[in-house]
Scaffold this active site. Structure first.
Site, PDB file in Angstrom:
ATOM      1  N   ASP A 158      38.633  46.074  52.402  1.00  0.00           N
ATOM      2  CA  ASP A 158      38.143  47.396  52.044  1.00  0.00           C
ATOM      3  C   ASP A 158      36.656  47.552  52.358  1.00  0.00           C
ATOM      4  O   ASP A 158      35.869  47.901  51.489  1.00  0.00           O
ATOM      5  CB  ASP A 158      38.415  47.587  50.538  1.00  0.00           C
ATOM      6  N   GLU A 209      41.489  37.424  46.901  1.00  0.00           N
ATOM      7  CA  GLU A 209      42.815  38.025  46.790  1.00  0.00           C
ATOM      8  C   GLU A 209      43.752  37.673  47.942  1.00  0.00           C
ATOM      9  O   GLU A 209      44.405  38.559  48.507  1.00  0.00           O
ATOM     10  CB  GLU A 209      42.698  39.549  46.667  1.00  0.00           C
ATOM     11  N   TYR A 263      41.846  46.197  37.977  1.00  0.00           N
ATOM     12  CA  TYR A 263      41.429  47.612  38.004  1.00  0.00           C
ATOM     13  C   TYR A 263      42.308  48.443  37.091  1.00  0.00           C
ATOM     14  O   TYR A 263      42.928  49.411  37.518  1.00  0.00           O
ATOM     15  CB  TYR A 263      41.447  48.128  39.450  1.00  0.00           C
ATOM     16  N   GLU A 321      35.803  41.084  39.364  1.00  0.00           N
ATOM     17  CA  GLU A 321      35.716  42.488  39.797  1.00  0.00           C
ATOM     18  C   GLU A 321      36.348  43.355  38.723  1.00  0.00           C
ATOM     19  O   GLU A 321      37.377  42.996  38.153  1.00  0.00           O
ATOM     20  CB  GLU A 321      36.503  42.749  41.097  1.00  0.00           C
TER      21      GLU A 321
HETATM   22  C1  BDP Z   1      39.456  44.845  45.217  1.00  0.00           C
HETATM   23  C2  BDP Z   1      38.914  44.183  46.487  1.00  0.00           C
HETATM   24  C3  BDP Z   1      37.644  44.880  46.978  1.00  0.00           C
HETATM   25  C4  BDP Z   1      37.864  46.375  47.026  1.00  0.00           C
HETATM   26  C5  BDP Z   1      38.235  46.863  45.638  1.00  0.00           C
HETATM   27  C6  BDP Z   1      38.444  48.388  45.616  1.00  0.00           C
HETATM   28  O1  BDP Z   1      38.632  42.824  46.252  1.00  0.00           O
HETATM   29  O2  BDP Z   1      37.284  44.387  48.239  1.00  0.00           O
HETATM   30  O3  BDP Z   1      36.775  47.086  47.542  1.00  0.00           O
HETATM   31  O4  BDP Z   1      39.457  46.247  45.289  1.00  0.00           O
HETATM   32  O5  BDP Z   1      39.536  48.811  45.969  1.00  0.00           O
HETATM   33  O6  BDP Z   1      40.743  44.436  44.943  1.00  0.00           O
HETATM   34  O7  BDP Z   1      37.521  49.109  45.301  1.00  0.00           O
END
Ligand code: BDP
Length: 618
Positions: A202, A443, A477, A513
């Site tokens: 991404d 990942e 997330y 993250e």
């Molecule tokens: C995560 C990835 C990261 C992405 C992020 C996203 O590790 O590189 O930019 O998601 O979607 O899973 O913002």
């Protein structure tokens, strides 16, 4: 294009061998000179259908301008956003760079001088010529490579030096990161020869010469590599060193360690040994000690049989790192990562190294009380690690193993290349006190049963890797990719996530993250996705859980992301990823102030802050 891909693969095979030489950062010393040849280069993209014209016509043999139209191109910089031409922005294949430089006459005349050409990094695959003679090639977009060009310069036209660098950004199943080239064969929708580059990561696949290009000298018999390992006991610091010298089998090595005030605190003769430092000043992270980031200076001298001495000075931080089942210890004290994930990314220059940006980013990290960052998702410029050493910012150093989702990227060729890249990374970064952890991949679909083709993984350390690592890093997330809009679920889901991972492996966990997109200036109350309020709410809900779990086994939190960054175009990205707490131009969103308050509060609870730094914003 097929030819370019073939070329790329052939080169991959020839370069997949164990590393022999060291890769010390070029610095000046009484025996070494450095000449930065970055600046304005000329540039030509090979737009031929197969991208192979440059090789067929041997563009490296004569000045590039004689082969066809060229444009100005700054180095270091990605080439993608420099022009108004979408074809250059989205170009896939070979581009050619060239610069004429003068080499000081004494470098050429003195046959005891070794002249090296070094590229900080070029994305992804590079071939280098000097005066039309190929001097090296390199696979991989984020680590330095170099060639001894003394012979070529002495044989060809002396101190005039035409440097030609061809760079190919094509990603294949065996590159890191991987990608695939897809040819579109439906002639009712695509013209003949139409192809796209597919990737599973991404961020924009910026390309070009991303870091400085240098010429430097060493004596023929030279210090090739230095490895230091540090520890301490009570007030005695111990620095074991190992120096390798090339070009002489009997060089006499002398090592001297000096304190910041210039005082010599220890010295030894021989290429291996241990230096003892009494009343040691340890290297401490920012906000953990009154006098963080203490660096000694280790001067290594190697004198060859002919009497020539090579001198190299390495900054050395004395510190230890240990991991227990619930803690991360630096100098035997618990360290909590309160930091950020970054990208090398900015307007216009893309991934090009830029001092103003680097210094601004460190100022912002220190402003917000961040004590650490992860080099997501590839190794950053070594100058950035040197800054971290000097400011006490702790680093998780990541290799470019991102987007490994396709079963065909799990073969032996990919593995061999991954190992080479890890070796190159460790060889370059092993001596930085700021680097406390290596991240092997982000990942990867390592949980994938062999028969499956593509699987999407949520966590950096998926179940199959977890037994092999010291620290479990989890990306999640909640209320964004899962249950979008439902921030009320974060508490439950995050608690479950932590308990499951810890229950299974009893290893400390970093939330490596978490975050939400926020388009700067977009507001709503009650919060809605993409507003600054929503980003804040997601963060607050995560923080509530972190505050419970950091009393148990959670050892860190790294926001995704420090700043907005460019991605490829897609229906889920509004001119890039907007999960930054700063905009791409480094202006704070509401989330930045929230994190600032939080990080300083945690620092005040856990660290020993200098008086000037106490409660700056509480
Ligand atoms: C995560 C990835 C990261 C992405 C992020 C996203 O590790 O590189 O930019 O998601 O979607 O899973 O913002």
């Amino acid at each position: 294009m097929r030819a370019a891909e073939r070329l790329l693969l052939a080169a991959l095979c020839s370069v997949c061998q164990a590393l022999q030489d060291g890769m010390l950062f070029p610095t000046e010393s009484p025996s070494r000179e450095v000449k930065d040849v970055s600046g304005l280069w000329i540039f030509r993209a090979d737009e031929s259908p197969e991208r192979s014209r440059g090789f067929e016509q041997q563009w490296y043999k004569s000045p590039l301008a004689e082969t066809g139209p060229v444009i100005d191109m700054p180095v270091p910089s990605s080439y993608n956003d420099i022009t108004q031409d979408a074809q250059i922005r989205d170009f896939i294949g070979w581009v050619w760079y060239e610069k004429d430089v003068w080499v000081p006459a004494r470098w050429i005349q003195d046959r005891g001088t070794r002249i090296v050409l070094r590229v900080g990094s070029a994305h992804y695959y590079s071939v280098l010529w000097v005066n039309g003679v190929k001097v090296t090639e390199h696979v991989g977009g984020h680590l330095p490579f170099e060639a001894d060009i003394s012979g070529v310069l002495r044989q060809t036209s002396g101190n005039q030096c035409r440097i030609t660098i061809a760079v190919n950004n094509t990603l294949t199943l065996e590159t890191l990161p991987p990608g695939t080239i897809q040819y579109m064969t439906d002639r009712s929708r695509y013209p003949a020869g139409y192809f796209v580059q597919n990737t599973n990561f991404d961020f924009f696949n910026y390309a070009g010469i991303h870091r400085p290009v240098l010429l430097y000298t060493t004596p023929k018999a030279h210090i090739d590599d230095i490895t230091v390992e540090t520890t301490f006991s009570d007030n005695i610091g111990l620095v074991s060193f190992n120096v390798s010298v090339l070009g002489s089998s009997k060089a006499a090595v002398k090592v001297t360690l000096s304190a910041q005030d210039g005082r010599c605190v220890a010295s030894a003769d021989g290429s291996r040994g241990v230096l003892k430092v009494t009343d040691v000043n340890l290297w401490w992270p920012y906000l953990m000690h009154e006098n963080p980031a203490y660096l000694y200076s280790m001067e290594v001298q190697a004198t060859a049989e002919d009497g020539q001495t090579d001198v190299y000075t390495l900054p050395v931080g004395i510190r230890t790192v240990k991991v227990t089942s619930t803690q991360f210890l630096i100098n035997n004290k618990p360290f909590y990562f309160h930091g950020v994930n970054k990208h090398e990314d900015a307007d216009i220059r893309g991934k090009g190294f830029d001092w103003p940006l680097v210094v601004k980013d460190f100022n912002l990290m220190k402003w917000m009380g961040a004590n650490s960052f992860r080099t997501s998702h590839y190794p950053y410029a070594e100058e950035i690690l040197q800054m971290a050493d000097r400011h006490g910012i702790v680093i998780i150093d990541e290799c470019p193993g991102v987007g490994i989702k396709d079963i065909r990227s799990f073969g032996n060729v990919s593995l061999a290349h991954h190992l080479t890249v890890m070796e190159e990374l460790v060889r370059r970064d092993k001596n930085h006190p700021s680097v406390v952890m290596w991240s092997v991949a982000n990942e990867p679909a390592s949980e994938m049963p062999p028969e499956e083709k593509t699987v999407f993984a949520d966590s950096l350390c998926s179940a199959r890797q977890a037994p092999y690592v010291d620290v479990i890093c989890v990306n999640s997330y909640f209320s964004w990719y899962q249950d979008p809009g439902h921030t009320e679920l974060i508490g439950l889901q995050l608690n479950t996530q932590f308990d499951n991972w810890y229950g299974k492996y009893q290893k400390p966990i970093i939330q490596s993250e978490y975050g939400a997109d926020a388009v700067p200036g977009l507001h709503s109350d009650p919060p809605m996705m993409f507003t600054e309020e929503y980003q804040k709410t997601v963060l607050q809900n995560y923080h509530n859980v972190f505050d419970q779990k950091r009393k148990e086994f959670v050892i860190g939190e790294l926001i995704w992301n420090f700043a907005d960054f460019m991605t490829s175009q897609s229906i889920i990205r509004v001119v890039g990823n907007k999960k930054g707490i700063f905009t791409r131009q480094r202006q704070p969103k509401a989330g930045a102030f929230l994190l600032r308050e939080r990080y300083w509060r945690i620092a005040n609870e856990t660290g020993v802050l200098p008086t000037w730094a106490r409660y700056p914003c509480l």
